[in-house]
Every structure is written in structure tokens, then in C-alpha cells.
Design an enzyme around this catalytic site. Sequence first.
Site, PDB file in Angstrom:
ATOM      1  N   LYS A   1       0.864  -1.186   0.000  1.00 27.79           N
ATOM      2  CA  LYS A   1       0.000   0.000   0.000  1.00 27.79           C
ATOM      3  C   LYS A   1       0.901   1.236   0.000  1.00 27.79           C
ATOM      4  O   LYS A   1       1.514   1.564   0.998  1.00 27.79           O
ATOM      5  CB  LYS A   1      -0.909   0.057   1.232  1.00 27.79           C
ATOM      6  CG  LYS A   1      -2.007   1.093   1.022  1.00 27.79           C
ATOM      7  CD  LYS A   1      -2.493   1.765   2.286  1.00 27.79           C
ATOM      8  CE  LYS A   1      -1.547   2.788   2.822  1.00 27.79           C
ATOM      9  NZ  LYS A   1      -1.311   3.963   1.935  1.00 27.79           N
TER      10      LYS A   1
ATOM     11  N   GLU B   1      10.504   0.941   9.984  1.00 23.76           N
ATOM     12  CA  GLU B   1      11.496   1.998   9.695  1.00 23.76           C
ATOM     13  C   GLU B   1      10.783   3.311   9.964  1.00 23.76           C
ATOM     14  O   GLU B   1       9.945   3.739   9.180  1.00 23.76           O
ATOM     15  CB  GLU B   1      11.935   1.925   8.226  1.00 23.76           C
ATOM     16  CG  GLU B   1      12.719   0.678   7.862  1.00 23.76           C
ATOM     17  CD  GLU B   1      14.126   0.684   8.415  1.00 23.76           C
ATOM     18  OE1 GLU B   1      14.592   1.735   8.901  1.00 23.76           O
ATOM     19  OE2 GLU B   1      14.764  -0.377   8.386  1.00 23.76           O
TER      20      GLU B   1
ATOM     21  N   CYS C   1      14.126  10.672   6.279  1.00 28.49           N
ATOM     22  CA  CYS C   1      14.184  10.171   7.656  1.00 28.49           C
ATOM     23  C   CYS C   1      15.584  10.266   8.253  1.00 28.49           C
ATOM     24  O   CYS C   1      15.739  10.406   9.452  1.00 28.49           O
ATOM     25  CB  CYS C   1      13.702   8.733   7.700  1.00 28.49           C
ATOM     26  SG  CYS C   1      14.599   7.700   6.552  1.00 28.49           S
TER      27      CYS C   1
ATOM     28  N   GLU D   1      10.811  15.969  14.396  1.00 25.42           N
ATOM     29  CA  GLU D   1      11.217  16.033  12.989  1.00 25.42           C
ATOM     30  C   GLU D   1      10.572  17.266  12.354  1.00 25.42           C
ATOM     31  O   GLU D   1       9.357  17.412  12.406  1.00 25.42           O
ATOM     32  CB  GLU D   1      10.660  14.822  12.232  1.00 25.42           C
ATOM     33  CG  GLU D   1      11.457  13.560  12.356  1.00 25.42           C
ATOM     34  CD  GLU D   1      10.888  12.458  11.460  1.00 25.42           C
ATOM     35  OE1 GLU D   1       9.754  12.019  11.713  1.00 25.42           O
ATOM     36  OE2 GLU D   1      11.590  12.018  10.541  1.00 25.42           O
TER      37      GLU D   1
HETATM   38  P1  NAD Z   1       2.984   8.270   7.711  1.00 27.03           P
HETATM   39  O1  NAD Z   1       3.276   7.411   8.877  1.00 27.03           O
HETATM   40  O2  NAD Z   1       1.950   9.316   7.821  1.00 27.03           O
HETATM   41  O3  NAD Z   1       2.556   7.382   6.466  1.00 27.03           O
HETATM   42  C1  NAD Z   1       3.296   6.258   6.041  1.00 27.03           C
HETATM   43  C2  NAD Z   1       2.345   5.255   5.417  1.00 27.03           C
HETATM   44  O4  NAD Z   1       1.416   4.819   6.410  1.00 27.03           O
HETATM   45  C3  NAD Z   1       1.503   5.804   4.264  1.00 27.03           C
HETATM   46  O5  NAD Z   1       1.343   4.792   3.307  1.00 27.03           O
HETATM   47  C4  NAD Z   1       0.176   6.115   4.924  1.00 27.03           C
HETATM   48  O6  NAD Z   1      -0.919   6.032   4.029  1.00 27.03           O
HETATM   49  C5  NAD Z   1       0.089   5.000   5.947  1.00 27.03           C
HETATM   50  N1  NAD Z   1      -0.781   5.308   7.081  1.00 27.03           N
HETATM   51  C6  NAD Z   1      -1.011   6.503   7.662  1.00 27.03           C
HETATM   52  N2  NAD Z   1      -1.862   6.360   8.698  1.00 27.03           N
HETATM   53  C7  NAD Z   1      -2.167   5.057   8.777  1.00 27.03           C
HETATM   54  C8  NAD Z   1      -2.992   4.275   9.641  1.00 27.03           C
HETATM   55  N3  NAD Z   1      -3.671   4.824  10.645  1.00 27.03           N
HETATM   56  N4  NAD Z   1      -3.053   2.945   9.434  1.00 27.03           N
HETATM   57  C9  NAD Z   1      -2.358   2.372   8.423  1.00 27.03           C
HETATM   58  N5  NAD Z   1      -1.573   3.042   7.574  1.00 27.03           N
HETATM   59  C10 NAD Z   1      -1.468   4.370   7.756  1.00 27.03           C
HETATM   60  O7  NAD Z   1       4.400   8.861   7.283  1.00 27.03           O
HETATM   61  P2  NAD Z   1       4.739   9.831   6.055  1.00 27.03           P
HETATM   62  O8  NAD Z   1       4.371  11.227   6.404  1.00 27.03           O
HETATM   63  O9  NAD Z   1       4.206   9.266   4.770  1.00 27.03           O
HETATM   64  O10 NAD Z   1       6.324   9.665   5.977  1.00 27.03           O
HETATM   65  C11 NAD Z   1       7.174  10.444   6.721  1.00 27.03           C
HETATM   66  C12 NAD Z   1       7.681   9.681   7.926  1.00 27.03           C
HETATM   67  O11 NAD Z   1       8.311   8.473   7.500  1.00 27.03           O
HETATM   68  C13 NAD Z   1       8.738  10.445   8.681  1.00 27.03           C
HETATM   69  O12 NAD Z   1       8.513  10.286  10.056  1.00 27.03           O
HETATM   70  C14 NAD Z   1      10.030   9.767   8.252  1.00 27.03           C
HETATM   71  O13 NAD Z   1      11.085   9.891   9.161  1.00 27.03           O
HETATM   72  C15 NAD Z   1       9.589   8.352   8.105  1.00 27.03           C
HETATM   73  N6  NAD Z   1      10.491   7.615   7.219  1.00 27.03           N
HETATM   74  C16 NAD Z   1      11.321   6.669   7.787  1.00 27.03           C
HETATM   75  C17 NAD Z   1      12.220   5.985   6.978  1.00 27.03           C
HETATM   76  C18 NAD Z   1      13.135   4.949   7.573  1.00 27.03           C
HETATM   77  O14 NAD Z   1      13.694   4.191   6.792  1.00 27.03           O
HETATM   78  N7  NAD Z   1      13.281   4.874   8.878  1.00 27.03           N
HETATM   79  C19 NAD Z   1      12.281   6.252   5.595  1.00 27.03           C
HETATM   80  C20 NAD Z   1      11.417   7.221   5.070  1.00 27.03           C
HETATM   81  C21 NAD Z   1      10.516   7.890   5.894  1.00 27.03           C
END
Ligand code: NAD
Length: 475
Positions: free
Chosen positions: A172, A247, A281, A379
Site C-alpha cells: 500500500k 522503519e 528520515c 522532525e
Molecule cells: P505516515 O506514517 O503518515 O505514512 C506512512 C504510510 O502509512 C503511508 O502509506 C500512509 O498512508 C500509511 N498510514 C497513515 N496512517 C495510517 C494508519 N492509521 N493505518 C495504516 N496506515 C497508515 O508517514 P509519512 O508522512 O508518509 O512519511 C514520513 C515519515 O516516514 C517520517 O517520520 C520519516 O522519518 C519516516 N520515514 C522513515 C524511513 C526509515 O527508513 N526509517 C524512511 C522514510 C521515511
Amino acid sequence: MKSYQMFVNGQWIGNHLEQFNVINPANKEIIAQVPKGGAEEAREAVDAAYKAFKAWSEKTAEERSHYLLKWHELINKHKEEIAELMTIEQGKPYNEALGEVKYANSFISWYAEEGKRIYGETIPASDSRKRLLVQKQPVGVAAAITPWNFPAAMITRKAGPALAAGCTVIVKPAEETPLTALKLAELAEKAGIPNGVINVVTGTPQDISEVWLKDDRVRKLTFTGSTEVGKLLMRGAADTVKKISLELGGHAPFIVMDDADLDKAVKAVIASKFRNAGQTCICTNRIYVQESVVQVFSEKMENAVSNLKVGDGLKEGVDVGPLINERAVEKVKEHIADAAAKGAQVICGGEGLEAGAGYYFQPTVVLGANETMLCMNEETFGPLAPIASFKDEEEVIQKANHTPYGLAAYVFTENIGRAIRICEKLEYGIVGLNDGLPSVAQAPFGGFKESGLGREGGHYGIDEFLEVKYISIAF
Ligand code: NAD
């Protein structure tokens, strides 16, 4: 504007569903419509992946490798097209997007090889009439939920090792960036990867994840995104005791000691901080500079940052593209206002831009940051670089380790003893020593503390999709 469909069981489906808009953050225009899938499509994807698992896992590693290498070849052939699509839906400058496609593809080719090295073990028995064997087997259907900041790499970093290990995958992608994911699925189909082995479901995250979390046929959850959502998913995965990899967020300190090569440090911090407009990230969140060099370092930063060109990522010469949406711009503004109210000085940038009415923000540097400020704890996920000063090693290590995050940290020093001491004391999964860009396919990527669980990349990354089976043979 184009309409897309999602990819389940080798079929393109979803025309009949409500659609959601995908927006170009460089100009706020609607560029595509994508089906808003929910519980039904999520279930169909599990059915397909579960059914496909038997035949896929029974193939030899070599056979799976051929499919992956074909996929890799097609991604390479279409890299410019994927990069352009990524810039349009995500905003990052075209050259960065092209870099991401190559980086993403490196996980597919690396795991196509690594899948052939899933070795077992024989353990010396304490009874001469016994033999003890250890085998590794694919865990089963793997669900991958990915973020918008790296629309291609966060998928291949999961699908590459999963498919090589013999798992089938349901993905997804983030609502902001489904187009790159669907393009990867189209190329997987062209590569002849059998129906149901890789599925991409677009739509409402909560509805889709609820089905995947509850279904005990899904044996693995691999997630990249915020710590907040990661914790929710971790709780949700508990009822069916899924294997999980997370992650999550980071808050990287960038430490500059007084003996560092300052020009090298500035170059690295620019790449680390302003790549993807600071929406990474592992990007630098806090810069700690030793007192005696803070003035010179700040001047060099101000010079370098004021030369960065902000604009539409498809335009030549642009260094920093737009942020993903209005909320992201508001967060950067909030962090700058908070830092200024608590005594920091904005030495460069500090404003949103009108450029093309996209979600732009000037690359910003603030001096005199301290631990009470939001930007030193949360962040920012935007182009804000706060600089704080410190006296000695002990103080900077304590400050660097003070947040709940532990993903990446950076240290710049030319002194080997200091380098070793500091690297070993940092509570972080990744340390860049005189290196601002540490991430590669063959090395482990992941965090300590609330930055996550498990590792992606390298031989560690494939273990996340394998179960260990011990066979005790008596004769
Ligand atoms: P997010 O957590 O809002 O979303 C990530 C994914 O989760 C998306 O596909 C979103 O649709 C889904 N999602 C959101 N709410 C959900 C729920 N309640 N249930 C199930 N799925 C849900 O994060 P974002 O804003 O898309 O990404 C940014 C974040 O990701 C930052 O915190 C960044 O540090 C982190 N990140 C971490 C890494 C790593 O490798 N550690 C890499 C890239 C990004």
C-alpha cells in the site's frame, strides 16, 4: 489528467470505485486520479498473494533471481520516465528522482543475488545418532506500507528481499505518491512475475491496514513511515503475532568537531539536510558545532545555503523542490517561529516562496538553537537547519542522544581517537563518519530506540522475510 487502476492478482482493477486526486506539489494541479480501495480490495490482494505463495516459494532461488533481474532491467530501461513521474507527484528535483530510481533498483539486483545465499547450518549434536539441521524458509505473505518521501526506494527495499526470499507481497503506497508504485507494478507485470506475487492496493490506509493486520494469512508487516503510525501498526499486528519490521522517524544530529574539515562538513550537511527539501528520515535535524569553529562554520553555511536554487523540480538547475503539502509548509513555519521566539537567530531564508504557487519554502539556517526548541526535538521534515554550539565531546554525546529517536547520526572530525569514541557512544543505527550520504543496498539500514525495529539492506534485510526452522534428526 490520467486515471489509474490498482494491481491485484495480475489484474488492473478499481475503475468502479470512488477516486482520489494526486497533486503536483510544484503547482498544486491535479495530475491523476487513483481508485480509493478499501477492505474489499485489501482482502482480494491477500487472497491472491496467499494463493501465489505456494508456487513462488517452491521456485528455486535462481528462478526467482531471473524474474527480479528482468524487473531490474525494465526499471533501468524506464528510469527517466519513472523519475519524471516521481518529480511530478512528489516534488523532488529530477536529478534526485533519477538518483532515487537507481538507488531503488540497486535493491532489486542486490537481492536477486543474495536470494541465492540463504544458507542453513548443521550444528554438532551431543548424540552421535543425531543430526541437527537449520533451514531458512520464507515467512509467507508480506504486507508493505510505504511513505511518500521515497516513492520507489521504500517499495523495492522491501519487495526486493521479500520476493528473493520466496515471499509474496501486498503493497500500500502513500496516497500522495501512488503513481511511481503503480509504474513499478506495471514493470513487474511486464517482467513476467506471476499473478499474485506482487500486488499494489491504493486507497484508504486505515481500511486496508485493518484487513491486513487482522488476517492471519499475512505473516509479515514491513512499514516505513512515522513513529506514530508505526506504533499503531505494531499494536495491530500483535493479535496475529506477525513478524514486523518498522522503519520510523529520525532526528539526526550532525556533529562538527573543532578539528573537522569544515568545507567537507558543510558540503555533507547541505546534501544531508536539503536533499528532498529536508523530507528524509535520515536527514540532519540538528547541527552541533564545537564553540571555537561555530562562527566560521555558520558563515560557510550561510554562503552555501543562500546559493541553493528553489523551484519546480522539472526545471534545470533546481536544487530544492517544493514540500509535499500545505501542512508540511506550516510545520516548518511553526518550528522557525518557535526557535526565533526562544532566542535563535535566522541567518538565512526563513520564508515561504510564491514561486509558481507551489508548496515552496526557502532553505533556512538558524543560529543559537537549544534543546528547548521544537526543531531540536521533533522532525521538522523540511528545509530548516538549526545550529547549536557545544564545549566538549561529553556534552555533545549527551545532547546527540537526548531524543527518543536513534536512526542516523553524523560526525565530522579528522581525529581517529575522537571518531571512534563518538561513533561508539552514539545510540544510532547508522553513523556517517565524515560521510553525509551513508545509505546503500548492501549495508544495514534501521534505527535504535523509537526509530524502529529490524533492518533493511544487506544480508540483514533478507532475514526479515525468513523463518528459522530447526530439524532434529535421530537415527
Ligand atoms: P505516515 O506514517 O503518515 O505514512 C506512512 C504510510 O502509512 C503511508 O502509506 C500512509 O498512508 C500509511 N498510514 C497513515 N496512517 C495510517 C494508519 N492509521 N493505518 C495504516 N496506515 C497508515 O508517514 P509519512 O508522512 O508518509 O512519511 C514520513 C515519515 O516516514 C517520517 O517520520 C520519516 O522519518 C519516516 N520515514 C522513515 C524511513 C526509515 O527508513 N526509517 C524512511 C522514510 C521515511
